[in-house]
Design an enzyme around this catalytic site. Structure first.
Site, PDB file in Angstrom:
ATOM      1  CG  ASP A  46      -1.820   1.124   1.495  1.00  0.00           C
ATOM      2  OD1 ASP A  46      -2.250   1.527   0.559  1.00  0.00           O
ATOM      3  OD2 ASP A  46      -1.853   1.281   2.856  1.00  0.00           O
ATOM      4  CG  ASP A  89      -2.394   2.830   6.271  1.00  0.00           C
ATOM      5  OD1 ASP A  89      -2.563   2.810   5.248  1.00  0.00           O
ATOM      6  OD2 ASP A  89      -2.389   4.213   6.698  1.00  0.00           O
TER       7      ASP A  89
HETATM    8  O1  LIG Z   1      -4.252   2.978  -0.253  1.00  0.00           O
HETATM    9  P1  LIG Z   1      -3.489   4.246   0.104  1.00  0.00           P
HETATM   10  O2  LIG Z   1      -2.362   4.007  -0.823  1.00  0.00           O
HETATM   11  O3  LIG Z   1      -3.002   3.892   1.607  1.00  0.00           O
HETATM   12  O4  LIG Z   1      -4.126   5.520  -0.288  1.00  0.00           O
HETATM   13  C1  LIG Z   1      -5.433   5.663   0.750  1.00  0.00           C
HETATM   14  C2  LIG Z   1      -5.614   6.983   0.642  1.00  0.00           C
HETATM   15  O5  LIG Z   1      -4.494   7.939   1.072  1.00  0.00           O
HETATM   16  C3  LIG Z   1      -4.392   9.222   0.705  1.00  0.00           C
HETATM   17  O6  LIG Z   1      -5.100   9.913   1.942  1.00  0.00           O
HETATM   18  C4  LIG Z   1      -4.399   9.462   2.968  1.00  0.00           C
HETATM   19  O7  LIG Z   1      -3.073  10.132   3.028  1.00  0.00           O
HETATM   20  C5  LIG Z   1      -2.818  11.501   2.919  1.00  0.00           C
HETATM   21  C6  LIG Z   1      -1.542  11.857   2.674  1.00  0.00           C
HETATM   22  O8  LIG Z   1      -0.771  11.493   3.761  1.00  0.00           O
HETATM   23  C7  LIG Z   1      -3.911  12.422   3.986  1.00  0.00           C
HETATM   24  O9  LIG Z   1      -3.464  13.828   3.993  1.00  0.00           O
HETATM   25  C8  LIG Z   1      -5.092  11.690   4.032  1.00  0.00           C
HETATM   26  O10 LIG Z   1      -5.761  12.389   5.003  1.00  0.00           O
HETATM   27  C9  LIG Z   1      -5.353  10.209   4.197  1.00  0.00           C
HETATM   28  O11 LIG Z   1      -6.813   9.951   3.924  1.00  0.00           O
HETATM   29  C10 LIG Z   1      -5.029   9.415  -0.682  1.00  0.00           C
HETATM   30  O12 LIG Z   1      -4.959  11.146  -1.016  1.00  0.00           O
HETATM   31  C11 LIG Z   1      -6.249   8.997  -1.148  1.00  0.00           C
HETATM   32  O13 LIG Z   1      -6.644   9.170  -2.512  1.00  0.00           O
HETATM   33  C12 LIG Z   1      -6.091   7.601  -1.008  1.00  0.00           C
HETATM   34  O14 LIG Z   1      -7.334   6.691  -1.241  1.00  0.00           O
END
Ligand SMILES: O=P(O)(O)OC[C@H]1O[C@H](O[C@H]2O[C@H](CO)[C@@H](O)[C@H](O)[C@H]2O)[C@H](O)[C@@H](O)[C@@H]1O
Length: 242
Positions: free
Chosen positions: A4, A188
């Site tokens: 991930d 995570d």
């Molecule tokens: O599947 P992943 O690679 O873990 O992505 C899940 C989402 O992650 C991102 O959002 C999350 O991380 C951001 C940066 O650290 C944070 O600002 C945010 O609050 C989190 O939810 C990404 O922006 C999403 O598009 C993903 O789906």
């Protein structure tokens, strides 16, 4: 090795566009990829995660597994992206119109899904954001599903497809289904639980996080093991890449 991105290869930061991989983690991921197949399975848009990683020759399953691409074969997602393009575009437009003016709210478009972030929104505005998302869910009943994540709502087509299905599909497509291969998945967030469940009995799931993180509070997991931080992930991958 299925990795991930956010919260695993980069720490969670306030703004999605600032989650750029560190030089150290990029080097380790590259080294690992020279030893074994490495696939990035992410909620991110595929092209965006390739840019944030500074790596464009790994298998990537973007938009929560809807948008799968391999360096050798290009897109291997069947028609999953094209089939839902109009739905995703319409929902993204509505979110921009209805949420765009709320301070701190962020709409993140992707090829096959869309995210609404509320991390930077005032607590009083978060209910407004949730109400808009619920309204869209009702309006597109049966077409749209919403999965909560870390201060984010992930909106995707309501079909039986998720990161777990994507991992099983990749195992098949990449010919990794042999007795000597053990798939390992590091994740995570809530959407990673589908992958942990999919690999139960045939691979290893590793949850990245700490029980005292308020964003992990109350979470149960189907993963068998835990690494507590992105730094621990880097040490673990470094050991594997040796
Ligand atoms: O599947 P992943 O690679 O873990 O992505 C899940 C989402 O992650 C991102 O959002 C999350 O991380 C951001 C940066 O650290 C944070 O600002 C945010 O609050 C989190 O939810 C990404 O922006 C999403 O598009 C993903 O789906």
């Amino acid at each position: 090795m299925f990795l991930d991105y956010d919260g695993v290869l980069t720490p969670i930061v306030p703004r999605p566009e600032d989650a750029v991989i560190s030089d150290g983690m990029r080097t380790v991921v590259r080294e690992l990829a020279s030893r074994c197949p490495v696939c990035v399975v992410t909620g991110r848009d595929r092209a965006v995660v390739q840019q944030l990683m500074g790596i464009d020759d790994l298998v990537v399953a973007g938009s929560h597994g809807f948008d799968i691409w391999t360096p050798q074969r290009g897109s291997v997602s069947d028609d999953r992206v094209a089939r839902f393009a109009d739905l995703v575009a319409a929902v993204t437009d509505r979110l921009r119109t209805e949420i765009g003016a709320i301070p701190g709210a962020l709409v993140e478009p992707k090829r096959a899904s869309v995210a609404v972030h509320y991390r930077l929104a005032e607590p009083a505005d978060r209910n407004r954001i949730a109400t808009v998302v619920q309204g869209l869910l009702s309006e597109y009943r049966g077409e749209l599903k919403v999965t909560p994540g870390k201060m984010v709502y992930e909106l995707a087509p309501a079909v039986d497809w998720d990161k777990g299905r994507a991992v099983l599909y990749l195992i098949e497509v990449l010919d990794l289904d042999s007795a000597g291969t053990v798939p390992v998945y590091l994740g995570d967030d809530i959407t990673d639980e589908d992958a942990f469940r999919a690999l139960r009995g045939r691979g290893i799931g590793i949850l990245v996080g700490r029980a005292d993180d308020p964003e992990m509070a109350g979470r149960t997991t189907a993963a068998e093991f835990v690494l507590s931080s992105v730094d621990e992930v880097e040490r673990f991958l470094t050991a594997l890449a040796r």
